[in-house]
Motif scaffolding. Sequence first.
Motif, mmCIF file in Angstrom:
data_model
loop_
_atom_site.group_PDB
_atom_site.id
_atom_site.type_symbol
_atom_site.label_atom_id
_atom_site.label_comp_id
_atom_site.label_asym_id
_atom_site.label_seq_id
_atom_site.Cartn_x
_atom_site.Cartn_y
_atom_site.Cartn_z
ATOM 1 N N THR A 193 0.821 -1.210 0.000
ATOM 2 C CA THR A 193 0.000 0.000 0.000
ATOM 3 C C THR A 193 0.857 1.263 0.000
ATOM 4 O OG1 THR A 193 -0.144 0.008 2.420
ATOM 5 C CG2 THR A 193 -1.870 -1.157 1.223
ATOM 6 N N MET A 194 2.081 1.164 0.479
ATOM 7 C CA MET A 194 3.003 2.299 0.449
ATOM 8 C C MET A 194 4.423 1.776 0.467
ATOM 9 S SD MET A 194 3.227 5.662 2.942
ATOM 10 C CE MET A 194 1.489 5.993 2.649
ATOM 11 N N ARG A 195 5.287 2.444 -0.286
ATOM 12 C CA ARG A 195 6.694 2.042 -0.342
ATOM 13 C C ARG A 195 7.544 3.296 -0.457
ATOM 14 N NH1 ARG A 195 10.631 -0.316 -4.262
ATOM 15 N NH2 ARG A 195 11.608 -2.104 -3.246
ATOM 16 N N PHE A 196 8.489 3.454 0.468
ATOM 17 C CA PHE A 196 9.354 4.636 0.389
ATOM 18 C C PHE A 196 10.797 4.270 0.677
ATOM 19 C CE2 PHE A 196 7.619 4.695 4.742
ATOM 20 C CZ PHE A 196 8.745 4.931 5.532
ATOM 21 N N ILE A 197 11.696 5.168 0.293
ATOM 22 C CA ILE A 197 13.137 4.968 0.412
ATOM 23 C C ILE A 197 13.707 6.065 1.296
ATOM 24 C CG2 ILE A 197 15.329 5.081 -0.875
ATOM 25 C CD1 ILE A 197 13.914 3.769 -3.223
ATOM 26 N N VAL A 198 14.691 5.695 2.121
ATOM 27 C CA VAL A 198 15.437 6.652 2.930
ATOM 28 C C VAL A 198 16.907 6.539 2.559
ATOM 29 C CG1 VAL A 198 15.881 7.529 5.251
ATOM 30 C CG2 VAL A 198 13.800 6.197 4.805
ATOM 31 N N ALA A 199 17.519 7.665 2.212
ATOM 32 C CA ALA A 199 18.945 7.702 1.891
ATOM 33 C C ALA A 199 19.544 8.933 2.558
ATOM 34 C CB ALA A 199 19.166 7.747 0.381
ATOM 35 N N SER A 200 20.788 8.838 2.960
ATOM 36 C CA SER A 200 21.386 9.979 3.648
ATOM 37 C C SER A 200 22.864 10.119 3.306
ATOM 38 C CB SER A 200 21.224 9.850 5.163
ATOM 39 O OG SER A 200 22.041 8.811 5.669
ATOM 40 N N ASP A 255 6.739 5.537 -3.530
ATOM 41 C CA ASP A 255 5.855 6.679 -3.307
ATOM 42 C C ASP A 255 6.622 7.967 -3.068
ATOM 43 O OD1 ASP A 255 2.900 5.715 -3.146
ATOM 44 O OD2 ASP A 255 4.049 4.179 -2.101
ATOM 45 N N PHE A 256 7.746 7.868 -2.364
ATOM 46 C CA PHE A 256 8.576 9.051 -2.142
ATOM 47 C C PHE A 256 9.929 8.632 -1.590
ATOM 48 C CE2 PHE A 256 6.085 8.421 1.724
ATOM 49 C CZ PHE A 256 7.035 8.536 2.742
ATOM 50 N N LEU A 257 10.843 9.587 -1.577
ATOM 51 C CA LEU A 257 12.190 9.421 -1.058
ATOM 52 C C LEU A 257 12.420 10.470 0.022
ATOM 53 C CD1 LEU A 257 15.317 8.621 -1.273
ATOM 54 C CD2 LEU A 257 15.439 10.354 -3.075
ATOM 55 N N VAL A 258 13.060 10.074 1.120
ATOM 56 C CA VAL A 258 13.524 11.021 2.129
ATOM 57 C C VAL A 258 15.044 11.041 2.097
ATOM 58 C CG1 VAL A 258 13.621 11.645 4.568
ATOM 59 C CG2 VAL A 258 11.516 10.695 3.612
ATOM 60 N N LEU A 259 15.605 12.215 1.860
ATOM 61 C CA LEU A 259 17.046 12.415 1.923
ATOM 62 C C LEU A 259 17.340 12.968 3.313
ATOM 63 C CD1 LEU A 259 17.302 13.876 -1.631
ATOM 64 C CD2 LEU A 259 18.539 11.841 -0.872
ATOM 65 N N ASN A 260 17.871 12.101 4.169
ATOM 66 C CA ASN A 260 17.904 12.373 5.604
ATOM 67 C C ASN A 260 19.217 13.030 6.050
ATOM 68 O OD1 ASN A 260 16.900 12.464 8.183
ATOM 69 N ND2 ASN A 260 17.169 10.290 8.612
ATOM 70 N N GLY A 261 19.503 14.189 5.477
ATOM 71 C CA GLY A 261 20.573 15.028 5.973
ATOM 72 C C GLY A 261 21.928 14.857 5.343
ATOM 73 N N TYR A 272 29.940 -0.339 1.220
ATOM 74 C CA TYR A 272 29.070 -0.142 0.055
ATOM 75 C C TYR A 272 28.273 1.143 0.246
ATOM 76 C CZ TYR A 272 25.157 -1.378 3.048
ATOM 77 O OH TYR A 272 24.235 -1.374 4.058
ATOM 78 N N LYS A 273 27.708 1.631 -0.832
ATOM 79 C CA LYS A 273 26.812 2.779 -0.779
ATOM 80 C C LYS A 273 25.406 2.288 -1.095
ATOM 81 C CE LYS A 273 30.343 6.196 -1.709
ATOM 82 N NZ LYS A 273 31.461 5.239 -1.538
ATOM 83 N N GLY A 274 24.447 2.658 -0.257
ATOM 84 C CA GLY A 274 23.104 2.125 -0.431
ATOM 85 C C GLY A 274 22.043 2.984 0.215
ATOM 86 N N TYR A 275 20.909 2.365 0.518
ATOM 87 C CA TYR A 275 19.757 3.090 1.041
ATOM 88 C C TYR A 275 18.838 2.101 1.742
ATOM 89 C CZ TYR A 275 18.164 1.382 -3.524
ATOM 90 O OH TYR A 275 17.898 0.594 -4.622
ATOM 91 N N ARG A 276 17.841 2.631 2.422
ATOM 92 C CA ARG A 276 16.890 1.810 3.171
ATOM 93 C C ARG A 276 15.519 1.898 2.512
ATOM 94 N NH1 ARG A 276 16.345 -1.075 7.611
ATOM 95 N NH2 ARG A 276 18.556 -0.813 8.100
ATOM 96 N N ILE A 277 14.799 0.772 2.519
ATOM 97 C CA ILE A 277 13.455 0.691 1.941
ATOM 98 C C ILE A 277 12.461 0.327 3.032
ATOM 99 C CG2 ILE A 277 11.985 -0.652 0.367
ATOM 100 C CD1 ILE A 277 14.373 -0.877 -1.507
#
Length: 271
Positions: free
Chosen positions: A34-41, A73-79, A237-242
Amino acid sequence: MTFQRRSFLKLLPALSGITYLSEPAKAQPAENITMRFIVASDGHYGQPGTEFKAFHADLVSWVNREKLQKGVDFLVLNGDLIHDEPTLLYDFKNTISNLSVPYYVSRGNHDKVGLDVWQSTWGYPTNHSFAKGEYAFVIGDTSNEKGEYVCPDATWLRNELAKYKDKKGIFVFLHITPSKWTVNGIECKEVTDLFENTPNVKAIFNGHDHDQDSTKIFGKKPYFFDGHFGGNWGTAYKGYRIVEIYQDNTWQSYQYNPTAAPVLNTFSGKS
Protein backbone atom coordinates in the motif's frame (compact mmCIF):
# COMPACT_ATOMS: atom_id res chain seq x y z
CA MET A 1 13.88 -12.87 -2.99
CA THR A 2 14.63 -13.89 0.61
CA PHE A 3 15.67 -11.24 3.12
CA GLN A 4 18.66 -11.82 5.40
CA ARG A 5 18.80 -10.23 8.83
CA ARG A 6 21.18 -10.17 11.76
CA SER A 7 20.77 -11.74 15.13
CA PHE A 8 19.67 -8.63 17.03
CA LEU A 9 16.11 -9.96 17.06
CA LYS A 10 17.02 -12.53 19.70
CA LEU A 11 17.31 -9.65 22.16
CA LEU A 12 13.73 -8.53 21.64
CA PRO A 13 11.25 -11.25 22.66
CA ALA A 14 9.35 -9.18 25.21
CA LEU A 15 8.53 -6.17 23.07
CA SER A 16 4.86 -5.48 22.48
CA GLY A 17 3.14 -3.65 19.65
CA ILE A 18 5.63 -4.95 17.08
CA THR A 19 5.51 -8.34 15.46
CA TYR A 20 8.91 -10.03 15.03
CA LEU A 21 9.11 -12.89 12.61
CA SER A 22 10.87 -16.08 13.70
CA GLU A 23 11.89 -16.88 10.14
CA PRO A 24 13.41 -14.61 7.51
CA ALA A 25 10.65 -12.58 5.88
CA LYS A 26 9.89 -12.88 2.21
CA ALA A 27 9.11 -10.05 -0.15
CA GLN A 28 5.45 -9.51 -0.82
CA PRO A 29 4.37 -8.86 -4.40
CA ALA A 30 3.87 -5.30 -5.54
CA GLU A 31 0.08 -5.65 -5.54
CA ASN A 32 0.14 -6.24 -1.76
CA ILE A 33 2.05 -3.01 -1.06
CA THR A 34 0.00 0.00 0.00
CA MET A 35 3.00 2.30 0.45
CA ARG A 36 6.69 2.04 -0.34
CA PHE A 37 9.35 4.64 0.39
CA ILE A 38 13.14 4.97 0.41
CA VAL A 39 15.44 6.65 2.93
CA ALA A 40 18.94 7.70 1.89
CA SER A 41 21.39 9.98 3.65
CA ASP A 42 24.84 11.50 3.64
CA GLY A 43 25.46 12.23 -0.01
CA HIS A 44 27.80 15.12 0.92
CA TYR A 45 27.43 16.85 -2.43
CA GLY A 46 30.56 18.88 -3.10
CA GLN A 47 32.90 17.13 -0.65
CA PRO A 48 36.46 17.58 -1.94
CA GLY A 49 38.27 14.40 -2.94
CA THR A 50 35.09 12.41 -3.57
CA GLU A 51 33.20 11.47 -6.71
CA PHE A 52 30.12 13.25 -5.42
CA LYS A 53 28.56 13.82 -8.83
CA ALA A 54 28.79 10.10 -9.64
CA PHE A 55 27.39 9.20 -6.20
CA HIS A 56 24.32 11.34 -6.79
CA ALA A 57 23.86 10.11 -10.35
CA ASP A 58 23.94 6.56 -8.99
CA LEU A 59 21.31 7.31 -6.35
CA VAL A 60 18.99 8.93 -8.89
CA SER A 61 19.41 5.90 -11.15
CA TRP A 62 18.77 3.44 -8.31
CA VAL A 63 15.64 5.22 -7.08
CA ASN A 64 14.22 5.61 -10.58
CA ARG A 65 14.85 1.90 -11.19
CA GLU A 66 13.04 1.04 -7.95
CA LYS A 67 10.13 3.14 -9.13
CA LEU A 68 9.89 1.19 -12.36
CA GLN A 69 10.40 -2.24 -10.82
CA LYS A 70 8.25 -2.18 -7.69
CA GLY A 71 7.06 1.37 -7.18
CA VAL A 72 8.22 4.16 -4.86
CA ASP A 73 5.86 6.68 -3.31
CA PHE A 74 8.58 9.05 -2.14
CA LEU A 75 12.19 9.42 -1.06
CA VAL A 76 13.52 11.02 2.13
CA LEU A 77 17.05 12.42 1.92
CA ASN A 78 17.90 12.37 5.60
CA GLY A 79 20.57 15.03 5.97
CA ASP A 80 24.07 16.02 4.91
CA LEU A 81 22.76 16.88 1.51
CA ILE A 82 25.80 19.08 0.86
CA HIS A 83 29.26 19.41 2.36
CA ASP A 84 29.55 22.63 4.36
CA GLU A 85 29.41 25.22 1.58
CA PRO A 86 25.90 26.82 1.43
CA THR A 87 26.22 27.77 -2.23
CA LEU A 88 26.24 24.07 -3.12
CA LEU A 89 22.55 23.74 -2.25
CA TYR A 90 21.34 25.00 -5.63
CA ASP A 91 23.62 22.60 -7.53
CA PHE A 92 22.48 19.75 -5.31
CA LYS A 93 18.83 20.50 -5.98
CA ASN A 94 19.48 20.71 -9.70
CA THR A 95 21.40 17.40 -9.63
CA ILE A 96 18.52 15.47 -8.06
CA SER A 97 15.91 17.05 -10.33
CA ASN A 98 16.02 13.89 -12.46
CA LEU A 99 14.37 11.86 -9.71
CA SER A 100 11.09 10.37 -10.91
CA VAL A 101 9.59 10.33 -7.40
CA PRO A 102 8.63 13.06 -4.90
CA TYR A 103 11.30 13.69 -2.29
CA TYR A 104 11.68 15.38 1.09
CA VAL A 105 14.83 16.54 2.86
CA SER A 106 16.14 17.00 6.39
CA ARG A 107 18.99 19.25 7.54
CA GLY A 108 22.21 17.60 8.68
CA ASN A 109 25.24 19.04 10.40
CA HIS A 110 27.05 19.59 7.08
CA ASP A 111 24.06 21.48 5.64
CA LYS A 112 25.30 24.83 6.94
CA VAL A 113 22.43 26.80 5.48
CA GLY A 114 20.37 29.46 7.20
CA LEU A 115 16.68 28.97 7.89
CA ASP A 116 15.65 31.57 5.30
CA VAL A 117 17.71 29.95 2.54
CA TRP A 118 16.40 26.52 3.48
CA GLN A 119 12.79 27.73 3.38
CA SER A 120 13.20 29.48 0.04
CA THR A 121 14.95 26.46 -1.50
CA TRP A 122 12.59 23.71 -0.34
CA GLY A 123 9.34 25.52 0.42
CA TYR A 124 9.19 24.26 4.01
CA PRO A 125 11.18 24.84 7.23
CA THR A 126 13.84 22.56 8.70
CA ASN A 127 11.15 21.09 10.99
CA HIS A 128 8.26 19.85 8.90
CA SER A 129 5.82 16.98 8.50
CA PHE A 130 3.32 15.56 6.04
CA ALA A 131 0.66 12.89 5.91
CA LYS A 132 -0.14 10.30 3.27
CA GLY A 133 -3.28 8.28 3.77
CA GLU A 134 -3.26 6.58 7.17
CA TYR A 135 0.36 7.44 7.94
CA ALA A 136 2.29 10.55 8.97
CA PHE A 137 5.93 11.45 8.43
CA VAL A 138 7.74 13.84 10.77
CA ILE A 139 11.12 15.30 9.77
CA GLY A 140 13.08 17.06 12.52
CA ASP A 141 16.13 19.31 12.50
CA THR A 142 19.21 18.13 14.44
CA SER A 143 21.70 20.86 13.56
CA ASN A 144 22.05 24.59 12.86
CA GLU A 145 23.81 26.98 10.51
CA LYS A 146 27.09 26.40 12.38
CA GLY A 147 26.87 22.65 11.91
CA GLU A 148 26.56 21.88 15.60
CA TYR A 149 24.94 18.69 16.87
CA VAL A 150 21.65 19.60 18.56
CA CYS A 151 18.71 17.68 19.93
CA PRO A 152 15.53 18.08 17.92
CA ASP A 153 12.95 20.54 19.21
CA ALA A 154 11.02 18.39 21.70
CA THR A 155 8.12 20.86 21.97
CA TRP A 156 7.67 20.91 18.21
CA LEU A 157 7.91 17.12 18.05
CA ARG A 158 5.34 16.72 20.82
CA ASN A 159 2.90 18.97 18.98
CA GLU A 160 3.41 17.16 15.67
CA LEU A 161 2.94 13.73 17.20
CA ALA A 162 -0.22 14.93 18.91
CA LYS A 163 -1.49 16.30 15.59
CA TYR A 164 -1.18 12.82 14.09
CA LYS A 165 -2.43 10.83 17.10
CA ASP A 166 -5.25 9.31 15.06
CA LYS A 167 -3.00 8.07 12.27
CA LYS A 168 -2.29 4.37 12.03
CA GLY A 169 1.43 5.03 12.21
CA ILE A 170 4.02 7.79 12.43
CA PHE A 171 7.53 7.52 10.97
CA VAL A 172 10.15 9.99 12.22
CA PHE A 173 13.31 11.15 10.42
CA LEU A 174 16.25 12.74 12.28
CA HIS A 175 19.71 13.07 10.75
CA ILE A 176 21.50 12.63 14.08
CA THR A 177 20.35 9.80 16.31
CA PRO A 178 19.01 11.02 19.70
CA SER A 179 20.89 8.42 21.74
CA LYS A 180 24.59 8.13 22.50
CA TRP A 181 24.81 4.54 21.26
CA THR A 182 27.00 5.46 18.30
CA VAL A 183 30.22 7.44 18.21
CA ASN A 184 28.43 10.40 16.64
CA GLY A 185 25.07 10.19 18.42
CA ILE A 186 23.86 12.65 21.04
CA GLU A 187 21.81 12.06 24.18
CA CYS A 188 18.29 13.49 23.90
CA LYS A 189 16.35 11.73 26.65
CA GLU A 190 13.28 13.95 26.38
CA VAL A 191 12.98 13.01 22.72
CA THR A 192 13.51 9.26 23.12
CA ASP A 193 11.05 9.24 26.02
CA LEU A 194 8.53 11.07 23.86
CA PHE A 195 8.84 8.47 21.10
CA GLU A 196 8.63 5.63 23.59
CA ASN A 197 5.41 7.06 25.05
CA THR A 198 3.70 7.69 21.71
CA PRO A 199 2.05 4.40 20.74
CA ASN A 200 1.69 5.05 17.02
CA VAL A 201 5.32 6.04 16.45
CA LYS A 202 6.46 3.02 14.46
CA ALA A 203 10.09 3.82 13.71
CA ILE A 204 12.79 6.48 13.73
CA PHE A 205 15.25 6.82 10.84
CA ASN A 206 18.74 8.20 11.36
CA GLY A 207 21.69 9.04 9.11
CA HIS A 208 24.93 10.75 10.14
CA ASP A 209 26.80 7.60 11.25
CA HIS A 210 28.01 6.39 7.85
CA ASP A 211 29.26 3.12 9.31
CA GLN A 212 25.85 2.14 10.72
CA ASP A 213 23.35 0.23 8.55
CA SER A 214 21.46 -1.86 11.10
CA THR A 215 18.57 -1.48 13.54
CA LYS A 216 18.92 -0.43 17.17
CA ILE A 217 16.14 -0.69 19.74
CA PHE A 218 15.43 1.93 22.40
CA GLY A 219 12.64 0.72 24.66
CA LYS A 220 10.11 -0.67 22.19
CA LYS A 221 11.00 1.51 19.22
CA PRO A 222 13.28 0.59 16.29
CA TYR A 223 15.84 3.14 15.11
CA PHE A 224 17.05 2.46 11.58
CA PHE A 225 20.37 3.52 10.05
CA ASP A 226 21.05 3.59 6.31
CA GLY A 227 24.83 3.84 5.95
CA HIS A 228 25.57 6.44 3.28
CA PHE A 229 25.44 7.00 -0.47
CA GLY A 230 28.28 9.54 -0.58
CA GLY A 231 31.10 10.92 1.49
CA ASN A 232 34.55 9.49 2.08
CA TRP A 233 33.98 7.03 4.94
CA GLY A 234 31.50 4.48 6.25
CA THR A 235 30.16 1.11 5.18
CA ALA A 236 32.06 -0.61 2.37
CA TYR A 237 29.07 -0.14 0.05
CA LYS A 238 26.81 2.78 -0.78
CA GLY A 239 23.10 2.12 -0.43
CA TYR A 240 19.76 3.09 1.04
CA ARG A 241 16.89 1.81 3.17
CA ILE A 242 13.45 0.69 1.94
CA VAL A 243 10.17 0.55 3.84
CA GLU A 244 7.16 -1.38 2.55
CA ILE A 245 3.71 -1.19 4.16
CA TYR A 246 1.35 -4.01 3.21
CA GLN A 247 -2.40 -4.45 2.89
CA ASP A 248 -2.52 -6.69 5.97
CA ASN A 249 -1.16 -3.79 8.12
CA THR A 250 2.28 -5.34 8.48
CA TRP A 251 5.34 -3.45 7.33
CA GLN A 252 8.93 -4.25 6.63
CA SER A 253 12.18 -2.29 6.43
CA TYR A 254 15.45 -3.45 4.97
CA GLN A 255 18.76 -1.96 3.98
CA TYR A 256 19.62 -2.28 0.30
CA ASN A 257 23.01 -2.60 -1.36
CA PRO A 258 22.44 -2.10 -5.10
CA THR A 259 25.74 -3.62 -6.14
CA ALA A 260 26.08 -6.96 -4.29
CA ALA A 261 24.28 -9.22 -1.77
CA PRO A 262 21.60 -6.62 -1.89
CA VAL A 263 19.27 -7.07 1.10
CA LEU A 264 20.52 -6.53 4.65
CA ASN A 265 19.11 -6.19 8.14
CA THR A 266 15.42 -6.87 7.59
CA PHE A 267 12.97 -5.77 10.28
CA SER A 268 9.25 -6.58 10.27
CA GLY A 269 6.49 -4.92 12.27
CA LYS A 270 2.73 -4.51 12.51
CA SER A 271 0.96 -1.18 12.26
